[in-house]
Structure formats: C-alpha cells, structure tokens
Scaffold this motif. Structure first.
Motif, short mmCIF file in Angstrom:
data_model
loop_
_atom_site.label_atom_id
_atom_site.label_comp_id
_atom_site.label_asym_id
_atom_site.label_seq_id
_atom_site.Cartn_x
_atom_site.Cartn_y
_atom_site.Cartn_z
N MET A 29 34.13 -15.56 54.56
CA MET A 29 35.35 -16.35 54.78
C MET A 29 35.76 -16.23 56.24
O MET A 29 35.99 -15.12 56.74
CB MET A 29 36.46 -15.86 53.85
CG MET A 29 37.75 -16.67 53.93
SD MET A 29 39.00 -16.05 52.77
CE MET A 29 40.29 -17.29 52.99
N ASP A 159 29.40 -19.56 43.82
CA ASP A 159 29.87 -20.88 44.26
C ASP A 159 29.61 -21.88 43.14
O ASP A 159 28.53 -21.87 42.53
CB ASP A 159 29.16 -21.30 45.54
CG ASP A 159 29.79 -22.54 46.15
OD1 ASP A 159 30.70 -22.39 46.97
OD2 ASP A 159 29.36 -23.66 45.80
N LYS A 215 38.16 -22.60 48.51
CA LYS A 215 37.22 -22.67 49.64
C LYS A 215 37.27 -23.95 50.45
O LYS A 215 37.01 -23.90 51.66
CB LYS A 215 35.78 -22.51 49.11
CG LYS A 215 35.53 -21.22 48.36
CD LYS A 215 34.13 -21.21 47.76
CE LYS A 215 33.89 -19.96 46.93
NZ LYS A 215 32.57 -19.98 46.27
#
Length: 248
Positions: A29, A159, A215
């Motif tokens: 991140m 993900d 995200k």
C-alpha cells in the motif's frame, strides 16, 4: 542520558505520526492508511444513512396500510408505482455523471434511495413478517461477515478483482432468468433457485465492491462507492426475500 534520548526519540516519532499512523490495509500500500480509513468511514456513514432511510420509508409503506393499498387499488397509484419502479434506474445515469459534484450528488442520491425504498416497501407490504425478519437478519449477518472477511483477506494480500467479469456475466444470466420467469412463470421451485443464485452472486459483489473500496476507489468517488455497496445489500435482501417467500 539514554532514557532522555529514548524519550526524545519516542516523542519525535509521535510528532511525525509514526505511532499514530494505522497499519497498511494491504501489502504494498503506497497511500496513507489514515486517508484511506477516513474515506472508508465516509462511505460507510453514507451507506448507514441510506439504509436507515430505506428502513424508515419502507416501514411507512408497510405499516400504514392506506399507502400500500393506494398503490395497488387505483389507476393513479399503479402509474405512480411504475414511475417509482423505473425512477432509480433513470436517476443512476445523472448520479454516475455528477457523483463528484456537491451538493447535486447528495440530492440525486436522496431521490435514488427514497424511490427505491418505496419499491422495497411495496414488496414487503404483501409479504409475511416472518419472511421479512428472516431475510433482514440473514442479510445483516452475511454483510457484516463478508465485510470483515474482505478486510482480513486484503490485509493478507488477497485480491478479488478477478471476480468482476464472472459476477457481471452471472448478473446477466440472473436478469435473463428473471425475465423468463416473469413471462413464463416456472413455479415456486424456480423462484427458490433464482433467489439462491442471486443471493450467491450479490455475496460475491459485496466482497468485490468492498475490495474496491479498500484499494481502488479514489477519494472523490465516495458517492458511487456507497451506491455500489447499497445496491449489493438491497439486492441480497430482495434475493433472500424471494427465496424465503417461495419456501414459506
């Protein structure tokens, strides 16, 4: 000397945000977790207001019997119901286009939520209270569980972007199935199958949209992020309502 130096270093770390900064939401991140958490809180605050407004409007339609009877017993009420049925789809287009323009985005969001709430209220008005309660409880449990799971999975590097094409294709199948059911009724068993499949699909959408919230959504897309999650929750509730009503 060592204690004073350590204390000074600790104070310096706090002033720089070292200890006050939350940990990253997912590996690699790059953005500030503090800013992303602020965005997430904003989206869920809007979503909470939408759900409370939906509950309030739907409750009025369900418990004030003249309201629901007006929609089904008169030509004007039926015309208004058809208008309210298509209004959310109509409002979605300007809402998507102006979702970054304040305060027009909130006005369109209110119109979208209220009109959809009337339709949900009319659906619940002619459904048994037991079925509504079962659907509401199961929806709440599923939404909270899948939300917590998605945050946990994102923290560990999972993900869910790959779900997008599969969910979209599945949604098209469900829409066609619903149209066939509307034109050629196939009975209660087909309704139960439809409700179960639709519930599974919208569970996937909850995971997919929550992962995008963590995200991918930009900070000025808070309205559209809230709309996506709101539609996931409402469609999951309606799918379970269809399933339980067919099985009742």
């Amino acid at each position: 000397m060592w204690q004073s130096g350590a204390a000074g270093s600790k104070i310096g770390d706090v002033e720089q945000g070292g200890e006050s900064q939350p940990s990253a939401l997912y590996p690699t991140m790059m953005e500030s977790p503090l800013l992303r958490w602020g965005f997430i809180r904003k989206v869920y605050s809007i979503l909470a207001v939408q759900l409370l407004l939906t509950i309030a409007v739907a409750s009025v339609v369900v418990f004030v019997r003249p309201v629901s009877l007006f929609f089904v017993s008169s030509g004007a009420g039926l015309g208004l119901f058809i208008f309210l049925l298509f209004l959310p789809f109509i409002v979605l287009f300007p809402l998507y286009y102006y979702h970054q323009r304040h305060p027009l985005n909130f006005l369109l969001l209110a119109i979208f939520t209220i009109s959809l709430s009337f339709c949900i209220g009319l659906t619940c008005a002619f459904t048994s209270g037991k079925v509504i309660l079962e659907s509401a409880i199961l929806t709440s449990v599923v939404v909270v569980s899948l939300t917590l799971y998605t945050f946990w999975a994102a923290k560990r590097g999972h993900d869910f972007q790959f779900l997008g094409p599969f969910l979209f294709a599945s949604l098209l199948v469900i829409i066609v199935f619903a149209f066939i059911q509307l034109v050629f009724p196939l009975g209660k068993l087909s309704l139960m199958i439809y409700g179960a499949l639709a519930a599974i699909i919208f569970c996937g959408y909850i995971i997919y949209d929550t992962d995008n919230l963590i995200k991918r959504y930009t900070y000025d897309q808070y309205i559209w992020a809230a709309v996506s999650l709101y539609l996931d929750v409402i469609n999951l509730f309606l799918s379970l309502l269809t399933l339980f009503r067919a099985a009742d």
